[in-house]
Design a protein around this motif. Structure first.
Motif, PDB file in Angstrom:
ATOM      1  N   VAL A 132      12.367 -14.612 -48.951  1.00  0.00           N
ATOM      2  CA  VAL A 132      12.208 -15.897 -47.891  1.00  0.00           C
ATOM      3  C   VAL A 132      11.726 -17.015 -48.479  1.00  0.00           C
ATOM      4  O   VAL A 132      12.432 -18.136 -48.120  1.00  0.00           O
ATOM      5  CB  VAL A 132      11.009 -15.396 -46.727  1.00  0.00           C
ATOM      6  N   ALA A 133      11.070 -16.931 -49.643  1.00  0.00           N
ATOM      7  CA  ALA A 133      10.739 -18.254 -50.395  1.00  0.00           C
ATOM      8  C   ALA A 133      12.163 -18.712 -51.288  1.00  0.00           C
ATOM      9  O   ALA A 133      12.382 -19.848 -51.363  1.00  0.00           O
ATOM     10  CB  ALA A 133       9.560 -18.011 -51.348  1.00  0.00           C
ATOM     11  N   ARG A 134      12.927 -17.465 -51.599  1.00  0.00           N
ATOM     12  CA  ARG A 134      14.117 -17.749 -52.416  1.00  0.00           C
ATOM     13  C   ARG A 134      15.310 -18.498 -51.158  1.00  0.00           C
ATOM     14  O   ARG A 134      15.938 -19.293 -51.657  1.00  0.00           O
ATOM     15  CB  ARG A 134      14.448 -16.377 -52.830  1.00  0.00           C
ATOM     16  N   LEU A 135      15.126 -17.738 -50.195  1.00  0.00           N
ATOM     17  CA  LEU A 135      15.915 -18.490 -49.177  1.00  0.00           C
ATOM     18  C   LEU A 135      15.989 -19.823 -48.984  1.00  0.00           C
ATOM     19  O   LEU A 135      16.898 -20.640 -48.898  1.00  0.00           O
ATOM     20  CB  LEU A 135      15.734 -17.835 -47.845  1.00  0.00           C
ATOM     21  N   ARG A 136      14.512 -20.280 -48.896  1.00  0.00           N
ATOM     22  CA  ARG A 136      14.450 -21.814 -48.940  1.00  0.00           C
ATOM     23  C   ARG A 136      14.787 -22.551 -50.021  1.00  0.00           C
ATOM     24  O   ARG A 136      15.450 -23.619 -49.817  1.00  0.00           O
ATOM     25  CB  ARG A 136      12.881 -22.216 -48.582  1.00  0.00           C
ATOM     26  N   VAL A 239      22.240 -16.951 -42.246  1.00  0.00           N
ATOM     27  CA  VAL A 239      22.239 -18.615 -42.046  1.00  0.00           C
ATOM     28  C   VAL A 239      23.591 -18.944 -42.554  1.00  0.00           C
ATOM     29  O   VAL A 239      23.967 -18.772 -43.721  1.00  0.00           O
ATOM     30  CB  VAL A 239      21.232 -19.230 -43.073  1.00  0.00           C
ATOM     31  N   TYR A 240      24.364 -19.878 -41.884  1.00  0.00           N
ATOM     32  CA  TYR A 240      25.681 -20.215 -41.999  1.00  0.00           C
ATOM     33  C   TYR A 240      25.791 -21.832 -42.376  1.00  0.00           C
ATOM     34  O   TYR A 240      25.011 -22.589 -41.964  1.00  0.00           O
ATOM     35  CB  TYR A 240      26.563 -20.111 -40.775  1.00  0.00           C
ATOM     36  N   GLY A 244      29.233 -21.534 -47.233  1.00  0.00           N
ATOM     37  CA  GLY A 244      28.814 -20.179 -47.486  1.00  0.00           C
ATOM     38  C   GLY A 244      27.729 -19.747 -46.493  1.00  0.00           C
ATOM     39  O   GLY A 244      27.563 -20.582 -45.649  1.00  0.00           O
ATOM     40  N   LEU A 245      27.179 -18.636 -46.952  1.00  0.00           N
ATOM     41  CA  LEU A 245      26.185 -17.997 -45.926  1.00  0.00           C
ATOM     42  C   LEU A 245      25.200 -17.293 -46.740  1.00  0.00           C
ATOM     43  O   LEU A 245      25.407 -16.870 -47.778  1.00  0.00           O
ATOM     44  CB  LEU A 245      26.797 -17.147 -44.866  1.00  0.00           C
ATOM     45  N   VAL A 246      23.777 -17.041 -46.127  1.00  0.00           N
ATOM     46  CA  VAL A 246      23.004 -16.325 -46.781  1.00  0.00           C
ATOM     47  C   VAL A 246      22.567 -15.267 -45.800  1.00  0.00           C
ATOM     48  O   VAL A 246      22.383 -15.483 -44.478  1.00  0.00           O
ATOM     49  CB  VAL A 246      21.645 -16.806 -46.861  1.00  0.00           C
ATOM     50  N   GLU A 247      22.701 -13.799 -45.943  1.00  0.00           N
ATOM     51  CA  GLU A 247      22.343 -12.879 -45.143  1.00  0.00           C
ATOM     52  C   GLU A 247      21.226 -11.965 -45.614  1.00  0.00           C
ATOM     53  O   GLU A 247      21.031 -11.600 -46.744  1.00  0.00           O
ATOM     54  CB  GLU A 247      23.528 -11.767 -44.882  1.00  0.00           C
ATOM     55  N   VAL A 248      20.424 -11.834 -44.583  1.00  0.00           N
ATOM     56  CA  VAL A 248      19.266 -10.723 -45.029  1.00  0.00           C
ATOM     57  C   VAL A 248      19.640  -9.440 -43.834  1.00  0.00           C
ATOM     58  O   VAL A 248      19.460  -9.825 -42.486  1.00  0.00           O
ATOM     59  CB  VAL A 248      17.865 -11.526 -44.321  1.00  0.00           C
ATOM     60  N   ASN A 261      25.961 -15.923 -50.851  1.00  0.00           N
ATOM     61  CA  ASN A 261      27.590 -15.917 -50.923  1.00  0.00           C
ATOM     62  C   ASN A 261      28.121 -15.129 -51.815  1.00  0.00           C
ATOM     63  O   ASN A 261      28.913 -14.940 -52.748  1.00  0.00           O
ATOM     64  CB  ASN A 261      27.811 -17.315 -51.702  1.00  0.00           C
ATOM     65  N   GLY A 262      27.933 -13.743 -51.224  1.00  0.00           N
ATOM     66  CA  GLY A 262      28.248 -12.380 -51.797  1.00  0.00           C
ATOM     67  C   GLY A 262      27.407 -11.801 -52.921  1.00  0.00           C
ATOM     68  O   GLY A 262      27.720 -10.772 -53.450  1.00  0.00           O
TER      69      GLY A 262
END
Length: 324
Positions: A132-136, A239-240, A244-248, A261-262
């Motif tokens: 989650v920290a990496r997501l930010r 998150v769009y 690109g996007l991030v998916e959990v 992004n894959g």
């Protein structure tokens, strides 16, 4: 305060059992005491986790001068009373989410912790997960461009049983405050408090069986969120962005995998996954802080305001619930 930070655990249910297991992994912590309304349950819990002191009432645990920090793991409806009593007794507090069911009750705990100079935090463990920290970081770096929207859900099917805590209004039951708090927390983490909250859902026995939320932000940015006790919603996040996007993909409450992004990123939790949150409490207490910047008082209040607005729109309120 001794070399080890001494903890007391209030309640002996499933979450208390799991968190206590992780708490015992910290070398500078001693789990000193546990309480339950039934002393035999406290004694059995103490034997399992090698806890030296067991009490048949939480007030006895709070009167123990050797307890430094109290972990509150009671049903939601009891959080305010127990956490308040702990702060009044001079104990630092980690309180399970939702810390309270009403904004005034939460503000009361925040005010008391600040007045007494004691640490108080709502236990939304997701905030301390390294992914989650990496997501930010990914979003701040612009890796997916301008973030436009968020999708997050958490739900499962649970047969209706009025005595089960999730179906029992007297215990603070319902999907929104127990499950929906995770998707709402993600929206607050990335976008802040929304300008608008729109919710639709259904009630069974006075508690919400399911809720869908649309949170609106400036410029059309939005979050679509869901919680349910009657549908097996995918417990994931997407998150769009404009590029690109991030998916959990699963386990949004304690993610071990994230795709940017894959490209995949993984995290192997220590214990079950509560250790980063528990380390934060220890570090902040030793530093003399009253809150954590990763899960601040203001953030807990903002999340609860959003939950309260959504609850009101589906006809859910806990104003008439009292602790028995």
């Amino acid at each position: 305060m001794s070399n080890k930070l001494r903890w007391g655990v209030v309640a002996t249910g499933g979450i208390a059992d799991t968190v206590t297991g992780d708490l015992r992994l910290l070398p500078d912590v001693e789990v000193l005491a546990v309480s339950s309304r039934a002393l035999p349950k406290a004694e059995a819990f103490a034997a399992k986790h090698e806890i030296p002191r067991a009490y048949g009432d939480y007030t006895e645990l709070l009167a123990d001068p050797d307890v430094d920090v109290v972990y509150v793991a009671t049903p939601h409806v009891q959080h305010h009373a127990v956490a308040r009593a702990a702060l009044a007794a001079g104990k630092h507090v980690l309180c399970e989410k939702p810390a309270t069911l009403t904004v005034p009750d939460l503000q009361d705990l925040v005010d008391l912790s600040r007045e007494r100079g004691l640490f108080f935090m709502e236990a939304i463990w997701t905030r301390f997960n390294p992914l989650v920290a990496r997501l930010r970081e990914v979003i701040a770096a612009g890796d997916i461009g301008e973030v436009r929207s968020l999708r997050a859900d958490f739900g499962f099917t649970l047969d209706h049983d009025p005595e089960h805590r999730l179906w029992n209004k007297a215990l603070g039951g319902g999907s929104l405050f127990d499950l929906g708090i995770y998707p709402v927390s993600y929206a607050h983490l990335l976008f802040g408090e929304p300008e608008t909250v729109t919710a639709h859902g259904s009630l069974v026995g006075g508690v919400d069986a399911e809720v869908g939320l649309l949170l609106g932000y400036p410029g059309g940015v939005h979050a679509l969120l869901g919680s349910s006790l009657v549908s097996p919603l995918k417990s994931g996040v997407v998150v769009y962005g404009s590029r690109g996007l991030v998916e959990v993909p699963d386990g949004l409450y304690n993610p071990t995998r994230m795709i940017v992004n894959g490209v995949g990123h993984t995290y192997e939790p220590e214990g079950v996954g509560y250790v980063p949150q528990l380390r934060e409490v220890v570090d902040r207490v030793r530093a003399g802080d009253v809150e954590s910047p990763l899960m601040s008082h203001a953030e807990s209040l903002a999340i609860l305001r959003t939950l309260t607005k959504a609850a009101g729109q589906v006809g859910l309120t806990y104003d008439d619930v009292t602790v028995g």
